[in-house]
Design a protein around this motif. Structure first.
Motif: not given
Lengths: 781, 258, 296
Positions: A443-451, A389-401
């Motif tokens: 929020r969306r979190l980065r795949r590495d480290g959940g930032v 979903l994060d075009d084009p950087a593709q940092r990761g799609d993890a969603r924190e609610q």
């Protein structure tokens, strides 16, 4: 007065007899009260003006026989001593009945049924059937299938009669009358998490599989579920358990001897590694209740609860990755099946609350008034798509609610009774006031480290739901009964949106904006019943149910839309000395299903759908020996084409994932066994589930799944040992199925065709328990 | 009061039995192929450009991939005038960012080099998709994974002779598109193909559009004794080619039933 | 029984619809600040020509109409055939007012930029201009002056590229369509992003620059005034843009300028067709709310 007379009649005569002289009044009332009034003794000073253990009766209960319950025991003699002057009319010691009995105080009867599928699930009788959470108790209701795709601390998704009710979006959940669906929870509007309820403290669950009673409120689209707490087994229990995959449990239960089942304390601590990678969990819950009669007619109930949990989740995996062995685990099929992409999914939650209710029952008038408040916090991280979903950087799609809300509410009802000639009639008015004040963020979190790198939702919400209803219950003749009413729900939404941009083409702006909206929904409901014969009722119902909208979809001043369902149902209910049976057919139409699209923060009209089917369910109870319950449900769910009407059943494509055939059997057998010369009470319980082939997208269907859970207990003195085995045959099946586009591999040119994903259901798991039971009659050792 | 209940129950049972409805959608196996529409049967393709040059293509190839077959038609077809896309109409769509192609019915994730000089169908791959109508196609012009000799290390390659009046200019050149933004994307190719088992989806390439706006006289004379002029970056024919390779109408789509 | 009938009556009266009374809606039209200040827009570095031009609009006439309000449930709130011709330079006038619409969200709002018609209302538009638009079938009539290095270039363009702008998103809060409130007037703006006409490519708008050199290159002197005629823009080939002297058009770094339409369909790859396509996408809603622009 009338219901009191009925109760007295029921308890004075053989309580499970089907030949009660049926007075005017819904036949089922008498039987329900009779069944559940397994009263052993009056709870307190059993003076003639003594308090009644049940809500409805103003009179003292007559003492009845001691009824043994599974696994529990107490000195029969001591039970006698603690009871009233009348000797218990229970089985003589010479009978083949466990010698140790625990005092069981009365269970509260259910209210008059409002539909053929209004069921009071007897959780206490089937306690021995392995059930790991309060939501699993719902499988005692016909047609209920649970699926949990996100781990131990996450609410289970419920399928009921053709509805995918989500994690509460289509099912109203109440605890002792207080609703606990979470409004505008970013994970799902209506999310209802029962993990804060200790299953051993659930006395009964009232399930109504459709919106047929005016007291059912927001989210009662597929129906309502009301948990009623109580500890019928008096005494103290300290229980520890050790199970598969590092599961550890500690359970403390205490019910003071001279108090009714509504007075209890329970503490539960659980933790475990989970049945596969990324599934570890820990949870703790404490619940306390007090039931007290301020005067013969006035009863006070208090319930306090505190719960917290932390858990990991494995999320979903692609079916094609599992088949090809591409999952990042060992290559054997089981390791692949239970594997996880490891995106740091999981979460934590807590809930603390207090509920107080005052009820007064009288001959001509009864009322109940309750107040509740709770503090709720939930944070969930989920990742369904990987890097899409994060075009084009593709940092990761993890969603924190994240959701944090303070809920306060009042609920009350007043019932007045009159009689026109021989025919009673009741008028009820009731109200609900509920206010939720809190915050929701996504929020969306980065795949590495959940930032966190992007915020898609950040709002403060204040939602008020004020509802009122009026209902009448009449007997038109001595065979025909009619009840119905109207419910009005009004909602007031007050939102602070903190996620607006600070720059626009027209210049800079403040990123915080406030807005408000309101909505109103009218829900008529009507039920008719016809007494065909003694113990046989034909009941037909029709009603309108609604689900409110998530606040994030509303604009300022908007008249809030609702998802609206029209449900009709008819069925035969047979109740008798040994149990009950029912045969019910139903039709439901959802005219406009609003699905909240989190990505766009707007409601999407998912269109009209229709559901229909039938169910057969029965319950059989041989006192002190066997409790048996079974059900078979058939349900069809279709997406309705435009322009179709209520009875255009079966038109349109099938809705996927909704089970078509569901069968369930629960059985508990109790007997004493001879072990080394001692007669030890033991019980064996079985829960078997069969879910027929489910339709999947693209015209496919899943395999049918049959699972069996068994549990056994044996008691020696003050010690009780137990063993639970869930999924006895170690079946590999899916807890949840999905069909969407994902890119977990991080490919630069990902596949954009929807693919099958699933979350694995638990394999065979065992739990061994050892409990130390302190009977109230004995002196503490 | 009794009859309606039995009637209702009977109605429910009657309606329910024998129903063969299924969920929406069905997986199908189809074939993806490409074809150069200027390659005739006899000899290399000859193209007349708008600038008056007659171009004979000796070699021409372009790498495509991935390809996505979509459910939603491009904006101009939504009003129901489905044939309008045959005659190009000006759209109001601003590029990829807001073109909602809907769902993907079929896709090809690899890379394929279309030989623009070769006549006939060039099979790309067997693929799996979902049955239904394909109304538009998005394809990308990403470089091939491995070096393809016909491309000489570029994303597209062309070699031929351009003639206008007395002038004859042999030329060759390679094209590389930047990856930024929509640089390598061709969005919203109109289509009307019913995807089903055995269908062949043909990506039609119209290489005449590549150099339709090229003025070969703008190519600098080759150094030394080299006859061929290079279509190098910075020259007008190179710009014309870069626009032409992604222009609307350079790719069209058809389906062939088995 | 006495209590039964009122209950039934209430039930029957239960509002099955989702509307809360009726309200009104007013639409104004706006060319943003650019319509009044021209380019560059003070305070916004993105809304300026990168090749050094300044531009002022004398007139920016738009023919707008055929508003539709539809719900996601298929109901139609309004589908009128009214249209108006408005001058954006004169202000941001209210163009349409619709009364008696059911008070609810109408998820699908669409409007058309359509050929001027004689039946259209006129706001700030002279008869002559209206006649010119009607005769030519224009939906835009743009007049102004562009200046660079002290030289003025005038233009008066009639543009015919009718467009339906559908499923508009409210630019203020990102929600679909419009909300009518009970017994109240909701106010919305149809916003035209006038800079789209001057973008140097039609792909991803994020990095598009505003340029005017290619347009000015076709200017001819008419009665002593340097004038750019819209049809003259056909002479500019997108792949071979020329400057006023006939040489290749170069940017500030000396590289060739190419106007890339990507895969947007053009009748012909010339600058006139390009401007017709570019200005198609300028219809927005309530600020930056996106509408799907469909050629009609």
């Amino acid at each position: 007065m009338l219901s009191g007379l009925l109760l007295l009649a029921a308890t004075a005569l053989a309580p499970l007899s089907a030949t009660l002289a049926l007075p005017a009044g819904h036949g089922r009332i008498a039987s329900a009260q009779a069944e559940s009034a397994r009263i052993e003794s009056a709870p307190f000073d059993a003076a003639p003006s003594g308090p009644a253990p049940t809500e409805a009766s103003p009179l003292e209960t007559a003492p009845t026989e001691a009824v043994p319950t599974e696994g529990a025991s107490a000195e029969g003699a001591s039970a006698e001593a603690a009871s009233t002057e009348d000797p218990p009319a229970g089985p003589a010691p010479g009978d083949d009945v466990p010698a140790f009995e625990t005092k069981v105080t009365a269970r509260r009867p259910g209210p008059a049924p409002v539909a053929a599928s209004d069921l009071l699930l007897d959780a206490a009788s089937f306690r021995a059937v392995p059930r790991r959470s309060a939501s699993e108790i719902l499988t005692l209701a016909p047609g209920v299938v649970l699926g949990n795709h996100h781990g131990e601390g996450h609410a289970a998704a419920v399928y009921l009669r053709g509805f995918d009710a989500g994690e509460g979006q289509d099912l109203e959940f109440r605890l002792e009358g207080a609703p606990f669906n979470e409004v505008s929870n970013p994970h799902g509007h209506g999310y209802a998490d029962t993990n804060f309820i200790i299953p051993e403290l659930v006395e009964s669950v009232r399930v109504v599989e459709g919106p047929f009673d005016p007291s059912q409120g927001d989210f009662a689209v597929a129906g309502s579920v009301e948990y009623r707490l109580g500890l019928p087994e008096r005494g103290a229990r300290v229980q520890g358990g050790v199970g598969s995959h590092g599961a550890n449990e500690l359970l403390l239960l205490w019910g003071p001897a001279d108090a009714p089942s509504g007075t209890f304390v329970g503490v539960s601590l659980r933790r475990g590694d989970g049945f596969g990678p990324d599934r570890a969990y820990a949870a703790g819950t404490a619940m306390a209740g007090l039931a007290h009669h301020l005067s013969p007619a006035l009863a006070l109930r208090l319930v306090a609860m505190s719960h917290a949990t932390r858990f990991d989740s494995a999320g979903v995996i692609r079916e094609d990755d599992r088949e090809a062995g591409r999952m990042p685990c060992a290559s054997d099929p089981d390791a692949q099946f239970f594997c996880s992409y490891g995106s740091g999914q999981g979460g934590e939650g807590s809930r603390h609350g207090l509920l107080a209710s005052l009820s007064r029952s009288g001959r001509r008038q009864s009322f109940e008034q309750s107040a509740f408040f709770s503090v709720r916090r939930l944070r969930l991280v989920e990742d369904f798509t990987g890097f899409l979903l994060d075009d084009p950087a593709q940092r990761g799609d993890a969603r924190e609610q994240a959701y944090r809300v303070f809920t306060v509410g009042l609920r009350g009802s007043l019932v007045t009774r009159r009689a026109s000639g021989d025919l009673p009639r009741e008028l009820e008015i009731g109200y609900l006031a509920r206010h939720d004040d809190g915050d929701a963020t996504a929020r969306r979190l980065r795949r590495d480290g959940g930032v966190p790198y992007a915020t898609s939702l950040d709002e403060a919400l204040r939602i008020t739901n004020l509802a009122a209803w009026a209902a009448a219950r009449l007997r038109l003749t001595d065979r025909i009964g009619l009840s119905g009413g109207l419910r009005v729900d009004s909602f007031f939404f007050d939102v602070t949106d903190r996620n607006r941009p600070s720059e626009t083409r027209a210049g800079p702006r403040e990123p915080v904006q406030e807005h408000g909206a309101d909505g109103l929904a009218l829900q008529p409901r009507i039920t008719g019943s016809y007494l065909l014969a003694d113990g046989l009722d034909w009941i037909a119902s029709w009603g309108v149910g609604v689900r409110s909208t998530d606040v994030a979809a509303l604009s300022d001043g908007e008249f809030a839309p609702f998802a609206r369902v029209y449900a009709a149902e008819t069925g035969l209910v047979l109740w008798g000395g040994l149990g009950e049976a029912r045969l019910v057919g139903f039709v439901t139409r959802v005219d406009r299903d609003l699905v909240f699209d989190e990505r766009e923060a707007r409601n999407v009209d998912a269109g009209a759908s229709s559901r229909f089917g039938a169910l057969a369910a029965g319950r059989l109870g041989l006192p002190a020996r066997l409790d048996l319950q079974g059900s078979l449900t058939w349900a069809e769910a279709h997406l309705s084409p435009a322009g179709s009407g209520f009875f255009d059943l079966g038109e349109g494509p099938r809705l996927p994932y909704v089970p078509r055939w569901v069968a369930r059997v629960d059985a508990t057998a109790r007997r004493t066994v001879d072990v080394a010369g001692e007669r030890l009470p033991a019980s064996l319980a079985l829960g078997a589930n069969w879910i027929g082939a489910r339709p999947l997208p693209l015209g496919a269907s899943s395999d049918a799944v049959a699972t069996v859970d068994v549990g056994g207990r044996i008691r020696w003195g003050a010690l009780e040992a137990g063993l639970w085995l869930t999924n006895l045959f170690d079946v590999r099946y899916h807890a949840a199925d999905f069909h969407h586009v994902s890119n977990f591999a991080g490919a630069s040119a990902p596949s954009r065709v929807p693919a099958a994903h699933f979350a694995a259901a638990p394999p065979r798991m065992a739990m061994a328990t050892l409990a130390w039971i302190l009977d109230p009659a004995e002196d503490a050792p | 009061m009794r009859a309606p209940s039995y009637l209702f129950a009977a109605l429910v049972l009657l309606v329910g039995c024998g129903d063969a409805a299924v969920t929406d959608g069905r997986e199908v196996a189809f074939t993806l192929a490409a074809e150069s529409m200027s390659a005739g049967e006899g000899g290399p393709p000859v193209i007349v450009t708008r600038t008056g040059w007659t171009v004979t293509l000796e070699e021409a190839a372009v790498a495509i991939g991935p390809v996505y077959l979509l459910t939603e038609p491009p904006p101009s077809a939504r009003r129901g005038r489905l044939l309008d896309w045959i005659v190009p109409r000006a759209w109001a769509h601003s590029g990829f960012e807001h073109f909602d192609g809907g769902e993907v019915r079929g896709e090809y994730l690899g890379r394929f080099v279309i030989d623009a000089v070769r006549p006939g169908l060039q099979a790309i791959a067997a693929a799996r998709g979902l049955a239904g109508r394909v109304r538009s196609v998005n394809l990308e012009l990403q470089p091939p994974a491995a070096d393809a000799p016909s491309l000489r290390g570029h994303q597209a390659f062309v070699r031929g002779i351009a003639a206008r009046g007395d002038e004859t200019i042999p030329f060759e050149g390679g094209l590389d598109l930047p990856d930024a933004g929509a640089g390598r994307k061709v969005a919203g190719i109109p289509a009307d193909v019913e995807l089903d088992d055995g269908v062949t989806v043909v990506i039609e390439l119209h290489p005449e559009r590549w150099l339709a706006e090229a003025d070969f006289s703008a190519l600098p004379a080759p150094p030394g004794g080299d006859e061929r002029r290079r279509i190098a970056p910075g020259t007008q024919p190179h710009d014309a080619w870069a626009l032409g390779v992604r222009a609307y109408g350079t790719f069209t789509l058809r389906g062939e039933r088995p | 029984m006495r209590h039964f009938l009122p209950i039934v009556g209430l039930a029957l009266a239960a509002a099955c619809g989702d509307a809360d009374g009726e309200g009104s809606i007013v639409f104004r039209i706006s060319g943003e600040e650019a319509a009044h200040t021209g380019y560059p827009v003070p305070g916004d570095p993105d809304l300026a020509f990168v090749d050094g031009w300044t531009l002022r609009f004398d007139k920016y006439l738009v023919s707008v109409g055929n508003l539709r309000l539809e719900g996601a449930d298929g109901e139609t709130g309004w589908a009128g055939k009214d249209s108006a011709i408005v001058d954006l330079v004169a202000g941001e006038p209210e163009v349409f007012r619709i009364d008696g619409v059911a008070a609810r969200r109408w998820e699908r709002f669409s409007y058309e930029i359509l050929p001027a018609s004689a039946a259209a209302g006129r706001i700030g538009v002279s008869n002559a201009d209206a006649q010119r638009m009607i005769a030519g079938g224009f939906n835009y009539l743009i007049e102004g002056t562009a200046t660079k290095e002290g030289r003025d270039f005038r233009f008066s363009w009639g543009i015919a590229n009718p467009t339906r702008n559908r499923d508009c998103i409210d630019g203020q809060d990102g929600s679909p369509g419009v909300v009518i409130r009970n017994n109240s007037v909701s106010r919305y703006a149809i916003t035209l992003h006038l800079d789209h006409l001057f973008y140097d490519h039609l792909g991803d708008h994020d990095d598009a620059d505003m340029r005017f050199d290619a347009i000015a290159a076709v200017a001819r002197e008419v009665d002593g005034v340097l004038t750019i005629a819209f049809d003259d823009l056909e002479a500019q080939r997108l792949a071979d843009l020329r400057d006023a002297n006939g040489g290749p058009l170069l940017d500030e770094h000396g590289a060739r300028i190419v106007y890339d339409p990507f895969s947007v369909p053009l009748d012909d790859p010339n600058l006139r067709s390009y401007l017709l396509a570019a200005s198609r996408s300028q219809g927005r809603f309530n600020g930056e709310g996106f509408c799907a622009n469909v050629g009609s």
